[in-house]
Scaffold this motif. Sequence first.
Motif, short mmCIF file in Angstrom:
data_model
loop_
_atom_site.label_atom_id
_atom_site.label_comp_id
_atom_site.label_asym_id
_atom_site.label_seq_id
_atom_site.Cartn_x
_atom_site.Cartn_y
_atom_site.Cartn_z
N GLN A 112 2.47 2.31 -8.74
CA GLN A 112 1.84 3.62 -8.89
C GLN A 112 0.73 3.80 -7.87
O GLN A 112 -0.11 2.93 -7.71
N CYS A 113 0.76 4.95 -7.19
CA CYS A 113 -0.37 5.36 -6.36
C CYS A 113 -1.11 6.43 -7.17
O CYS A 113 -0.46 7.33 -7.69
N PRO A 114 -2.44 6.33 -7.28
CA PRO A 114 -3.17 7.30 -8.08
C PRO A 114 -2.91 8.74 -7.61
O PRO A 114 -2.93 9.67 -8.40
N GLN A 115 -2.65 8.90 -6.32
CA GLN A 115 -2.47 10.25 -5.79
C GLN A 115 -1.01 10.68 -5.70
O GLN A 115 -0.67 11.84 -5.91
N HIS A 116 -0.13 9.73 -5.37
CA HIS A 116 1.25 10.10 -5.08
C HIS A 116 2.27 9.60 -6.09
O HIS A 116 3.46 9.57 -5.82
N SER A 117 1.78 9.19 -7.21
CA SER A 117 2.60 8.71 -8.32
C SER A 117 3.55 7.57 -7.93
O SER A 117 3.12 6.66 -7.24
N CYS A 135 0.86 -1.18 0.00
CA CYS A 135 0.00 0.00 0.00
C CYS A 135 0.90 1.24 0.00
O CYS A 135 2.05 1.17 0.42
N CYS A 136 0.36 2.33 -0.47
CA CYS A 136 1.12 3.58 -0.52
C CYS A 136 1.53 3.99 0.90
O CYS A 136 0.68 4.07 1.78
N PRO A 137 2.83 4.25 1.15
CA PRO A 137 3.25 4.64 2.50
C PRO A 137 2.70 6.01 2.93
O PRO A 137 2.69 6.34 4.10
N ILE A 138 2.22 6.79 1.95
CA ILE A 138 1.70 8.12 2.29
C ILE A 138 0.21 8.07 2.59
O ILE A 138 -0.25 8.56 3.61
N CYS A 139 -0.59 7.43 1.70
CA CYS A 139 -2.05 7.49 1.89
C CYS A 139 -2.67 6.12 2.15
O CYS A 139 -3.88 6.02 2.33
N ASP A 140 -1.85 5.05 2.14
CA ASP A 140 -2.33 3.72 2.46
C ASP A 140 -3.22 3.10 1.38
O ASP A 140 -3.82 2.05 1.58
ZN LIG Z 1 -0.67 7.52 -2.06
#
Ligand SMILES: [Zn+2]
Length: 343
Positions: free
Chosen positions: A274-279, A248-253
């Motif tokens: 790829q995270c949709p929000q944090h690239s 999972c994205c470490p920034i937004c999970d």
């Molecule tokens: Zn993210």
Amino acid sequence: MIREDNLFPMTFVVFDMEWNQPIPYMPSPVDPKILPGEIIEIGAVKLQMLSEKDYVLSRPFSITVRPQYYRIMNRQVSRVINKSTDDLKCGMPFPEAYSLFQEWCGEDYVLCAWGDSDISILKSNLKIHGLTSEINERFLDIQPLFGRVAENTSQQRSVAYAVDFYKIPQTDDFHSADKDAWYETRILQESLIDYFSIKEKNPDDEQAFPSLRTYISNPNLTTQKKWRSEAFPSEKDAIRATLGEILCCPICDEKLQTEIPWFSSGRTYLSLWQCPQHSTMSGKIRAKKTPKQEFYGSGQLRFVNGNAARYVREKWQEKVEGVKKEAESPEIDSENETKCEQM
Ligand SMILES: [Zn+2]
């Protein structure tokens, strides 16, 4: 075409610091893990970018900081920055110096440095003085930007190398904070000029030349995650267990989408997500040995800039081409390459 005209005007604050380190054979007044280096000098230069070709450099900011913990000059450090223990008795305490620096920075700027060590040293110094370790939320590491635009490489170069590369007149020695900050600002300026001229030639190729914004990240976010597997008798099993982690994205999970699945590059496993929000995030796994001679896998996922992501894409490309060649010449024993790409 990627519109980047809302980039102007933009102010960059390029900062550089010198720090002292504990003496290895003497008891340290604080845990060196908590304070790997104590800041003794802060230097900075502002670069205003008015258009692709218009830049204004400020006079350097420079301040000497009197250390509170590492007050004896480390000999290794002294050799590099040419300061003695006596010099460490001068200057102002860190909290005051930092507040002057922040005042000088003003508002609405992108903080820049060469590499990411200045940021982590700054954070550790803020923490030990009981100050908030939140810093400016936009940070650009000049080193990978230079690598990409100047030489199209992911290799890490020194400031001296980049100064040479751009034939920037060398009027002063390196390793005083304000002089280094000045050189780094000039490198940033040249890199930005290069960046825009390359961009102009390849207006639609976002893959080859990611937007300048992908080089700017928020240094206050938790942008990495580490995990490890249990111990196994074999390296292969340890790697396999580590590869199974759902990422999972470490920034937004948010659950990540695979851009490049895990593949082996030497003894390391790499991947891109790829995270949709944090690239873009890159993954890295290595097998490590326990004291009992067993193996565990150690995984790391982190937010990456455009240059670091390109490195993984290039390694993947090499790998794919290598596999193709192997398929063409079946006499090569590919037994050892049966790794976990399929997983
Ligand atoms: Zn993210």
